[in-house]
Design an enzyme around this catalytic site. Sequence first.
Site, PDB file in Angstrom:
ATOM      1  N   LYS A  23       0.847  -1.208   0.000  1.00  0.00           N
ATOM      2  CA  LYS A  23       0.000   0.000   0.000  1.00  0.00           C
ATOM      3  C   LYS A  23       0.876   1.249   0.000  1.00  0.00           C
ATOM      4  O   LYS A  23       0.680   2.155  -0.802  1.00  0.00           O
ATOM      5  CB  LYS A  23      -0.880  -0.002   1.238  1.00  0.00           C
ATOM      6  CG  LYS A  23      -1.566   1.333   1.525  1.00  0.00           C
ATOM      7  CD  LYS A  23      -2.500   1.288   2.717  1.00  0.00           C
ATOM      8  CE  LYS A  23      -1.805   1.568   4.005  1.00  0.00           C
ATOM      9  NZ  LYS A  23      -1.561   2.999   4.278  1.00  0.00           N
ATOM     10  N   ASN A  24       1.875   1.289   0.889  1.00  0.00           N
ATOM     11  CA  ASN A  24       2.638   2.521   1.081  1.00  0.00           C
ATOM     12  C   ASN A  24       3.702   2.741   0.017  1.00  0.00           C
ATOM     13  O   ASN A  24       4.351   3.780  -0.014  1.00  0.00           O
ATOM     14  CB  ASN A  24       3.251   2.552   2.484  1.00  0.00           C
ATOM     15  CG  ASN A  24       2.164   2.688   3.542  1.00  0.00           C
ATOM     16  OD1 ASN A  24       1.021   3.017   3.199  1.00  0.00           O
ATOM     17  ND2 ASN A  24       2.492   2.403   4.774  1.00  0.00           N
ATOM     18  N   CYS A 119      -5.190  12.775  12.555  1.00  0.00           N
ATOM     19  CA  CYS A 119      -5.430  11.350  12.291  1.00  0.00           C
ATOM     20  C   CYS A 119      -5.542  10.664  13.663  1.00  0.00           C
ATOM     21  O   CYS A 119      -5.091  11.175  14.663  1.00  0.00           O
ATOM     22  CB  CYS A 119      -4.247  10.815  11.497  1.00  0.00           C
ATOM     23  SG  CYS A 119      -4.442   9.099  11.102  1.00  0.00           S
ATOM     24  N   PRO A 125       2.058  16.353  11.702  1.00  0.00           N
ATOM     25  CA  PRO A 125       2.424  17.663  11.163  1.00  0.00           C
ATOM     26  C   PRO A 125       3.176  17.557   9.835  1.00  0.00           C
ATOM     27  O   PRO A 125       3.528  16.456   9.391  1.00  0.00           O
ATOM     28  CB  PRO A 125       3.320  18.252  12.242  1.00  0.00           C
ATOM     29  CG  PRO A 125       3.877  17.091  12.949  1.00  0.00           C
ATOM     30  CD  PRO A 125       2.856  16.026  12.889  1.00  0.00           C
ATOM     31  N   ASP A 307       3.933   0.196  12.200  1.00  0.00           N
ATOM     32  CA  ASP A 307       2.716  -0.343  11.578  1.00  0.00           C
ATOM     33  C   ASP A 307       2.444  -1.780  11.973  1.00  0.00           C
ATOM     34  O   ASP A 307       1.401  -2.324  11.612  1.00  0.00           O
ATOM     35  CB  ASP A 307       2.809  -0.247  10.049  1.00  0.00           C
ATOM     36  CG  ASP A 307       2.730   1.182   9.591  1.00  0.00           C
ATOM     37  OD1 ASP A 307       3.031   1.452   8.424  1.00  0.00           O
ATOM     38  OD2 ASP A 307       2.383   2.042  10.418  1.00  0.00           O
ATOM     39  N   ARG A 399      -9.281  -0.302   3.920  1.00  0.00           N
ATOM     40  CA  ARG A 399      -8.461   0.770   3.338  1.00  0.00           C
ATOM     41  C   ARG A 399      -7.097   0.221   2.920  1.00  0.00           C
ATOM     42  O   ARG A 399      -6.490   0.684   1.969  1.00  0.00           O
ATOM     43  CB  ARG A 399      -8.223   1.872   4.391  1.00  0.00           C
ATOM     44  CG  ARG A 399      -9.272   2.919   4.498  1.00  0.00           C
ATOM     45  CD  ARG A 399      -8.797   3.981   5.462  1.00  0.00           C
ATOM     46  NE  ARG A 399      -7.390   4.295   5.228  1.00  0.00           N
ATOM     47  CZ  ARG A 399      -6.555   4.674   6.201  1.00  0.00           C
ATOM     48  NH1 ARG A 399      -6.989   4.779   7.444  1.00  0.00           N
ATOM     49  NH2 ARG A 399      -5.300   4.936   5.942  1.00  0.00           N
TER      50      ARG A 399
HETATM   51  C1  EPZ Z   1       4.066   6.778   6.525  1.00  0.00           C
HETATM   52  O1  EPZ Z   1       3.305   7.822   7.100  1.00  0.00           O
HETATM   53  C2  EPZ Z   1       3.097   5.618   6.321  1.00  0.00           C
HETATM   54  N1  EPZ Z   1       2.019   6.033   5.408  1.00  0.00           N
HETATM   55  C3  EPZ Z   1       2.515   5.185   7.667  1.00  0.00           C
HETATM   56  O2  EPZ Z   1       1.689   4.051   7.441  1.00  0.00           O
HETATM   57  C4  EPZ Z   1       3.660   4.783   8.599  1.00  0.00           C
HETATM   58  O3  EPZ Z   1       3.145   4.470   9.867  1.00  0.00           O
HETATM   59  C5  EPZ Z   1       4.657   5.945   8.709  1.00  0.00           C
HETATM   60  O4  EPZ Z   1       5.110   6.335   7.403  1.00  0.00           O
HETATM   61  C6  EPZ Z   1       5.879   5.570   9.547  1.00  0.00           C
HETATM   62  O5  EPZ Z   1       6.496   4.454   8.987  1.00  0.00           O
HETATM   63  C7  EPZ Z   1       2.253   6.053   4.077  1.00  0.00           C
HETATM   64  O6  EPZ Z   1       3.350   5.754   3.613  1.00  0.00           O
HETATM   65  C8  EPZ Z   1       1.112   6.450   3.206  1.00  0.00           C
HETATM   66  P1  EPZ Z   1       6.119   9.925   8.998  1.00  0.00           P
HETATM   67  P2  EPZ Z   1       3.951   9.309   7.254  1.00  0.00           P
HETATM   68  O7  EPZ Z   1       6.142  11.230   8.288  1.00  0.00           O
HETATM   69  O8  EPZ Z   1       4.835   9.592   6.096  1.00  0.00           O
HETATM   70  C9  EPZ Z   1       6.328  12.975  12.592  1.00  0.00           C
HETATM   71  C10 EPZ Z   1      -0.214   2.724   7.637  1.00  0.00           C
HETATM   72  O9  EPZ Z   1      -0.764   2.176   8.588  1.00  0.00           O
HETATM   73  N2  EPZ Z   1       6.468  14.026  11.577  1.00  0.00           N
HETATM   74  O10 EPZ Z   1       7.304   9.003   8.878  1.00  0.00           O
HETATM   75  O11 EPZ Z   1       2.851  10.236   7.533  1.00  0.00           O
HETATM   76  C11 EPZ Z   1       4.910  12.406  12.607  1.00  0.00           C
HETATM   77  O12 EPZ Z   1       4.077  13.223  13.430  1.00  0.00           O
HETATM   78  C12 EPZ Z   1       0.290   4.146   7.752  1.00  0.00           C
HETATM   79  O13 EPZ Z   1       0.003   2.169   6.522  1.00  0.00           O
HETATM   80  C13 EPZ Z   1       6.765  15.324  11.977  1.00  0.00           C
HETATM   81  O14 EPZ Z   1       6.932  15.589  13.155  1.00  0.00           O
HETATM   82  O15 EPZ Z   1       4.828   9.093   8.557  1.00  0.00           O
HETATM   83  C14 EPZ Z   1       5.102  11.032  13.197  1.00  0.00           C
HETATM   84  O16 EPZ Z   1       5.112  11.136  14.610  1.00  0.00           O
HETATM   85  C15 EPZ Z   1      -0.005   4.704   9.126  1.00  0.00           C
HETATM   86  N3  EPZ Z   1       6.864  16.299  11.043  1.00  0.00           N
HETATM   87  C16 EPZ Z   1       6.505  10.631  12.718  1.00  0.00           C
HETATM   88  O17 EPZ Z   1       7.137  11.833  12.237  1.00  0.00           O
HETATM   89  C17 EPZ Z   1       6.704  16.042   9.705  1.00  0.00           C
HETATM   90  O18 EPZ Z   1       6.834  16.979   8.885  1.00  0.00           O
HETATM   91  C18 EPZ Z   1       6.492   9.632  11.572  1.00  0.00           C
HETATM   92  O19 EPZ Z   1       5.749  10.206  10.540  1.00  0.00           O
HETATM   93  C19 EPZ Z   1       6.402  14.720   9.308  1.00  0.00           C
HETATM   94  C20 EPZ Z   1       6.287  13.728  10.258  1.00  0.00           C
END
Ligand code: EPZ
Length: 417
Positions: A23-24, A119, A125, A307, A399
């Site tokens: 998916k990702n 979410c 953020p 995840d 989803r």
């Molecule tokens: C991706 O989300 C995945 N989604 C998520 O999978 C996955 O859990 C996550 O990466 C971590 O591996 C997709 O790829 C579509 P992050 P993403 O930016 O990119 C903080 C699932 O179940 N952060 O790595 O949104 C954020 O708040 C989903 O398939 C900032 O602080 O994750 C979080 O605490 C859920 N500032 C942490 O980083 C930013 O600008 C990780 O978020 C961006 C993120």
Amino acid sequence: MKDTLIIEGGYPLYGQVRVSGAKNAGLVLMVASIMAEGETILDNVPRIRDVEVLIKILEDLGVSTRWNEDGSLSLYSPSGGLRSKTSYELAKQLRASNLFLGALLGRQKEAAVSLPGGCDIGSRPMDLHIKGIQALGAEVSLEHGFIYARAKSPRGGRVYLDFPSVGATENIMMMAALTPGQSIIENVAKEPEIVDLANFLNSMGARIRGAGTDIIKVEGVESLRGGRYAIIPDRIEAGTFMIAAAITGGEVLVENVIPTHLHPISAKLQETGALVRETDKGILVKGIENIAPVDIKTLPYPGFPTDMQSQMVALLCLARGSSVVVENVFENRFQVVDELKRMGARIKVEGHTAVIEGVNGLLGARVKATDLRAGAALILAALAAHGSTVIEEAVHIFRGYENIEDKLRSIGAHVLR
Ligand code: EPZ
């Protein structure tokens, strides 16, 4: 958000199950396809709700899409350019819509994406995304719930990510691919999906090196051309089925996997006493009677994946002893605990830490899926529980898991929808 799953527990699972495309990886590659004019064909795109929503957003921007006879997905980006603003109504249904920021800035030097809604697993953020595109020359303003970005004179830049954010790494990499000059992105995410995106962009003519390591270097190019690309298998779906075998005391061959992507999961599952063996057909998992308690800290790849955290919590509810699980990636990802407690689990959550006291058995109950992976964890608990479990709001599960009820039935689960 309807859709309900009913699961009769207590049946060990036996047989083999084939994992779908990730998916990702699929979501970000579908977005990246708009960076090339003409047609791109993607193989192994899973037919899940998130993909259907993303197709609607792509069509709204001016991309035409088609599912081909052979199951591949064609995406056609007109040479005349696309709209640069995602529709709020559609984008709010899918966090990954924020990935249009980098793809549109790369191709059209401007983008407007709606700030993703809060979410269930945390605030999510975009500060690192914004820091990155600004380093490449984008001017950004936040108005009416949208991020407006415009790059009048984009040029390669250097950015250090405070946290190896997957989405931020993807957005910056996509913008850099079509931004003149060299860009250096440090402390990047190293997930397999990042490597898949870099490989895909390079197959379209981009010049990206270092994906999978801490530093990615990009030489911007003039344009990219469409092509055909096969998406990697879904390591989280694979891990979910591996735990299904372990939690029910069955034996399941999980096919179509890339073993290295599963190492953090396989290693932790072996610590619980489950038998996990790599074969040339896939990963064979055999559950055992006495599940050993284990401690888990979720971390960016190659650490234990966030995840898979809820799914492991479900398994550890039945361990012989107490386990400690620390969620280091998201600030609020223990919602599944309240639902598991309705099934008789004994779990105490303090901030980022959950302490799980194993119990002898779980009892079927009426529960609610709060997010995709929490829903998957409830399925796992229900498969092992005595009696039947009704999982409400199962739409969250659809989803991200393609044909999950058929796949579960094919290995002996008693599932109704
Ligand atoms: C991706 O989300 C995945 N989604 C998520 O999978 C996955 O859990 C996550 O990466 C971590 O591996 C997709 O790829 C579509 P992050 P993403 O930016 O990119 C903080 C699932 O179940 N952060 O790595 O949104 C954020 O708040 C989903 O398939 C900032 O602080 O994750 C979080 O605490 C859920 N500032 C942490 O980083 C930013 O600008 C990780 O978020 C961006 C993120």
